[in-house]
Design a protein around this motif. Structure first.
Motif, PDB file in Angstrom:
ATOM      1  N   THR A  44      70.301   5.690 115.840  1.00 59.14           N
ATOM      2  CA  THR A  44      71.386   4.945 115.024  1.00 59.14           C
ATOM      3  C   THR A  44      71.089   5.665 113.768  1.00 59.14           C
ATOM      4  O   THR A  44      70.524   6.593 113.603  1.00 59.14           O
ATOM      5  CB  THR A  44      70.925   3.483 114.931  1.00 59.14           C
ATOM      6  N   GLU A  45      71.606   4.986 112.293  1.00 61.72           N
ATOM      7  CA  GLU A  45      71.713   5.390 111.118  1.00 61.72           C
ATOM      8  C   GLU A  45      70.109   5.869 110.857  1.00 61.72           C
ATOM      9  O   GLU A  45      69.709   6.669 110.153  1.00 61.72           O
ATOM     10  CB  GLU A  45      72.442   4.780 110.134  1.00 61.72           C
ATOM     11  N   ASP A  46      69.260   4.855 110.901  1.00 59.93           N
ATOM     12  CA  ASP A  46      67.907   4.704 110.399  1.00 59.93           C
ATOM     13  C   ASP A  46      67.068   4.545 111.550  1.00 59.93           C
ATOM     14  O   ASP A  46      65.643   4.428 111.341  1.00 59.93           O
ATOM     15  CB  ASP A  46      67.710   3.838 109.411  1.00 59.93           C
ATOM     16  N   SER A  47      67.315   4.436 112.772  1.00 59.99           N
ATOM     17  CA  SER A  47      66.137   4.397 113.903  1.00 59.99           C
ATOM     18  C   SER A  47      66.931   4.655 115.050  1.00 59.99           C
ATOM     19  O   SER A  47      67.916   5.302 115.145  1.00 59.99           O
ATOM     20  CB  SER A  47      65.984   2.715 113.832  1.00 59.99           C
ATOM     21  N   TRP A  48      65.751   4.599 116.224  1.00 55.06           N
ATOM     22  CA  TRP A  48      66.388   4.699 117.584  1.00 55.06           C
ATOM     23  C   TRP A  48      66.450   3.563 118.452  1.00 55.06           C
ATOM     24  O   TRP A  48      65.563   2.593 117.918  1.00 55.06           O
ATOM     25  CB  TRP A  48      65.430   5.702 118.252  1.00 55.06           C
ATOM     26  N   ARG A  49      67.550   3.091 119.026  1.00 54.09           N
ATOM     27  CA  ARG A  49      67.316   1.924 119.820  1.00 54.09           C
ATOM     28  C   ARG A  49      67.321   2.371 121.191  1.00 54.09           C
ATOM     29  O   ARG A  49      68.150   3.085 121.830  1.00 54.09           O
ATOM     30  CB  ARG A  49      68.972   1.510 119.473  1.00 54.09           C
TER      31      ARG A  49
END
Length: 218
Positions: free
Chosen positions: A115-120
């Protein structure tokens, strides 16, 4: 007892059916791993193992048939990368959650999406022994890594977690592929609550009830 905050990674090698050899992978080890003694407990991919032999570049630990049966340890190929954490010491900071190192069951990675600022990361859980303890915003250890459940099914047979970049890149999460097994440990606090609510041997002899919890604001 551990916290689920990984301190280093290492490579695993099997020594017969009853021992594994862990070689440090991280170039600079934290202080907690530089003074390892015989008999110390170290979590390897979330599995609590006891140090039997200390080597210049790692250590040897014993493994039991129960450990091999319940975890992914027995199916890891020689040279596999694993997460390592030393046991919690009195006075240490607790940045994750209380992790015992006793695996409840296994799950599998379903997907990993940036994602924009992390991993899901999403996981499927086929083992009721751990699925029952998965709740929204609760804690769970995945291969020894303390994660917060961002979303889950009502039965706990599926859950997702948001993983910050530093956790993703400094642990083995970055190497997971869909379908790969992971070791799962549910939050130990949930296990005690389950026992008391079910009418187990509470100190008063009466157990806890859902009505009691609701009356007192839980």
């Amino acid at each position: 007892m551990f916290t689920g905050l990984i301190q280093a990674t290492g490579t695993l090698f099997h020594k017969g059916d009853t021992q594994v050899y862990l070689r440090w992978q991280t170039a600079s080890l934290p202080p907690a791993l530089t003074d390892v003694d015989l008999g110390d407990s170290i979590a390897v991919d979330g599995i609590c193992l006891t140090v039997e032999t200390i080597l210049p570049d790692g250590f040897v630990a014993a493994v039991s048939p129960e450990t091999l049966d319940r975890t992914s340890l027995g199916r890891l190929a020689d040279g596999s990368l694993v997460n390592i954490e030393s046991s919690l010491r009195v006075g240490s900071k607790i940045g994750g959650h209380f992790v015992t190192g006793h695996i409840d069951g296994q799950g599998h990675l379903e997907s990993a999406v940036a994602t924009e600022d992390s991993w899901r990361l999403s996981f499927t859980v086929g083992d009721r022994r751990v699925a029952r303890y998965i709740v929204p915003k609760g804690s769970i250890a995945v291969n020894g890594i303390s994660l917060t459940v961002a979303d889950c099914s009502s039965s706990g047979d599926w859950f997702a977690a948001a993983v910050i970049p530093v956790t993703y890149h400094e642990t083995t999460l970055q190497h997971l592929r869909p379908g790969q097994p992971v070791n799962l440990e549910g939050d130990v606090l949930g296990k005690y609550v389950e026992k008391f609510v079910a009418g187990g041997d509470a100190p008063t002899g009466d157990g806890l009830s859902l009505e009691f919890l609701a009356e007192h604001g839980y």
